[in-house]
Write an enzyme that holds these catalytic residues in place. Structure first.
Site, PDB file in Angstrom:
ATOM      1  N   GLY A   1       7.823   6.121  -5.143  1.00 49.80           N
ATOM      2  CA  GLY A   1       9.054   6.893  -5.165  1.00 49.80           C
ATOM      3  C   GLY A   1      10.151   6.249  -4.344  1.00 49.80           C
ATOM      4  O   GLY A   1      11.322   6.209  -4.751  1.00 49.80           O
TER       5      GLY A   1
ATOM      6  N   CYS B   1      -2.296  16.132  -6.271  1.00 51.18           N
ATOM      7  CA  CYS B   1      -1.255  16.088  -5.248  1.00 51.18           C
ATOM      8  C   CYS B   1      -1.368  17.258  -4.284  1.00 51.18           C
ATOM      9  O   CYS B   1      -0.804  17.214  -3.181  1.00 51.18           O
ATOM     10  CB  CYS B   1       0.116  16.080  -5.900  1.00 51.18           C
ATOM     11  SG  CYS B   1       0.389  17.441  -7.055  1.00 51.18           S
TER      12      CYS B   1
ATOM     13  N   GLU C   1       8.228  13.884  -6.826  1.00 44.37           N
ATOM     14  CA  GLU C   1       7.109  14.634  -6.244  1.00 44.37           C
ATOM     15  C   GLU C   1       6.151  13.574  -5.752  1.00 44.37           C
ATOM     16  O   GLU C   1       5.545  12.848  -6.536  1.00 44.37           O
ATOM     17  CB  GLU C   1       6.487  15.537  -7.314  1.00 44.37           C
ATOM     18  CG  GLU C   1       5.517  16.548  -6.730  1.00 44.37           C
ATOM     19  CD  GLU C   1       4.095  16.227  -7.109  1.00 44.37           C
ATOM     20  OE1 GLU C   1       3.446  15.469  -6.347  1.00 44.37           O
ATOM     21  OE2 GLU C   1       3.629  16.711  -8.140  1.00 44.37           O
TER      22      GLU C   1
END
Length: 506
Positions: free
Chosen positions: A226, A282, A245
């Site tokens: 990310g 996650c 996320e």
């Protein structure tokens, strides 16, 4: 050009796919087609977009057998799990269709011209409009629910935004099958060419997020991945939103009273949660705070016993297994850490990992133990009192979730702990486990950085808000207004001159 490979985690064997990484020309063409499609799709009515989403759900379900078989061969997640994922995806698509039918997501507001305490006011009308083509990055761990089909794709299309998906390299054949299904549905309902497209390869993903036609990015993956994409986006001449996320430790706190009443139940539940899906969720609980008491000992014994019985866990790909091995070995090697239990060791050519449960005094919890370790590992931090617990919680980075196991009538007494957990998370779970994210209006799947970099959820109908922008018309003739903002009866909820007005649905 070298074609992509499809690897079976059960055997470690790879086969060619006939898919080659997308070239810069491929990426440019896909982005340009998406931009052209946006000019048409943004003008579609809510009912037309709802029909598109329902058609996509039907098309995916009509190909269930082929999709599930292919996905199982690339992920080893098993048919029951994958059938459940596909059911979830169909549910999500239809829920977003219902969201379009209902219309409150538009935040439609009308303030008629008139005198106010601040002087004359013009006629103002406001609602949310689609942002533009969206780049979606498929996740490794949910090939059917957070990948080519899934929440990012469904919410972007519901908003009126075409989607270009960067397929995940762990499941290229599954991605292609799902992309074909979505494209077939789009063609069936007359959606413009370029409504849903795929590109392949990491370089293609990097080029995609920098393409000027892309208006937003949805990403589910690692923190490092990310950050790398965000750095590329920040190099653009025009900044665009990046909805990542990213990571989470997802701490669990067990109070003295909860351990006294439910030690074995909680210990076994923790074992099931941190190893669910091979710990590749996650929302996996990676750190559990357990009181340093005899009751806490019973909980730890139950957790250890359940861990020992766990077979080797199949991992999604070799890269994830290697990262897990390095991370778990590093944590096990910390001086203050002791090993509680290990599951069965991996054997043969399978891409598999051993479940690991570790223990550490709560006052020794530091950054060496608080990074996410993606896979079947949990660290149990034993705390002596609430002061020590709060001090340890204060050293944690935020996560997607936090969990509190406490007994009835304890909430007020444990307000300080609950406040700390609330600051650390986007969802607080009571007397349960964080793995599993229901798709609903009240869901929030997000959290403070570094779990995400946005205030919006990526699960549930309000995920649509990420791909919309507010717009106001001032003193506009009726013909220039969208139907939802014209005077008279409305099919959507609106705030008119400050008052909430609900549609008369008969």
């Amino acid at each position: 050009m070298t074609e992509l490979l499809s690897t079976n985690p059960r055997t470690g064997a790879s086969v060619p796919t006939g898919i080659t990484p997308s070239t810069p020309d491929d990426v440019n063409a896909a982005a340009e087609r998406a931009a052209t499609a946006f000019n048409e799709l943004r003008r579609w009515s809510r009912s037309e977009r709802a029909a598109l989403l329902r058609a996509m759900a039907e098309e995916l379900e009509s190909r269930t057998d082929a999709i599930v078989e292919t996905a199982d061969g690339e992920t080893a997640l098993g048919s029951p799990r994958l059938n459940g994922e596909l059911t979830r995806t169909g549910f999500q698509l239809r829920l977003f269709a219902e969201t379009l039918d209902e219309g409150s997501y538009l935040e439609a507001s009308i303030d008629h011209a008139g005198d106010t305490a601040m002087g004359p006011r013009p006629d103002l009308r406001r609602m949310l409009l689609p942002l533009g083509p969206v780049a979606v990055f498929g996740a490794s761990n949910f090939p059917l629910a957070f990948s080519v089909p899934g929440g990012d794709t469904a919410s972007a299309l519901a908003a009126g935004c075409p989607v270009v998906v960067k397929a995940h390299e762990s499941h290229p054949l599954t991605s292609r099958l799902c992309g074909e299904a979505l494209s077939a549905a789009a063609t069936r309902v007359g959606a413009p060419d370029g409504t849903v497209q795929l590109v392949y390869g990491r370089e293609a993903g990097a080029q995609l997020v920098q393409h000027p036609a892309i208006a937003a990015v949805g990403f589910t993956g690692s923190l490092n991945g990310g950050k790398a994409l965000l750095a590329l986006i920040n190099q653009r001449e025009d900044p665009i939103p990046f909805y990542g996320e990213l990571s989470g430790l997802n701490p669990v706190v067990v109070t003295d009273a909860a351990a006294r009443e439910r030690a074995e139940e909680i210990g076994q539940g923790l074992a099931g949660s941190y190893t669910l899906g091979s710990g590749q969720f996650c929302t996996k609980p990676g750190l559990a705070f357990v009181p340093a008491t005899p009751d806490g000992d019973r909980l730890v014994d139950a957790l250890s016993g359940a861990t020992t019985e766990r077979p080797a866990h199949l991992m999604l790909n070799e890269g994830i297994r290697a990262m897990f091995d390095r991370g778990s070995e590093a944590m096990a090697g910390v001086d203050s850490v002791s090993e509680l239990a290990r599951g069965e060791a991996a054997t043969g050519d399978a891409i598999a990992a051993q479940a690991v449960a570790l223990s550490v005094p709560a006052d020794q919890v530091d950054e060496s133990l608080t990074a996410e370790c993606f896979g079947p590992l949990i660290v149990v931090a034993r705390y002596r009192d609430e002061k020590e617990l709060l001090a340890a919680l204060d050293r944690l980075e935020p996560s997607l979730t936090a969990t509190a196991h406490l007994e009835e009538n304890e909430a007020e007494e444990r307000a300080g702990v609950l406040d700390a957990l609330q600051r650390l998370s986007g969802r607080l779970v009571f007397n349960g486990f964080p793995t599993g994210v229901a798709v609903s209006w009240a869901q929030h799947h997000g959290g403070p950085w570094p779990s995400t970099n946005a205030v919006h959820t990526s699960v549930g109908p309000t995920a649509i808000r990420r791909f919309l922008r507010p717009y106001t018309w001032q003193n506009a003739p009726a013909a220039a207004l969208p139907s939802e903002l014209r005077d008279g009866a409305s099919e959507v909820p609106r705030r008119v001159d400050g008052n909430l007005v609900l549609p008369d649905r008969g």
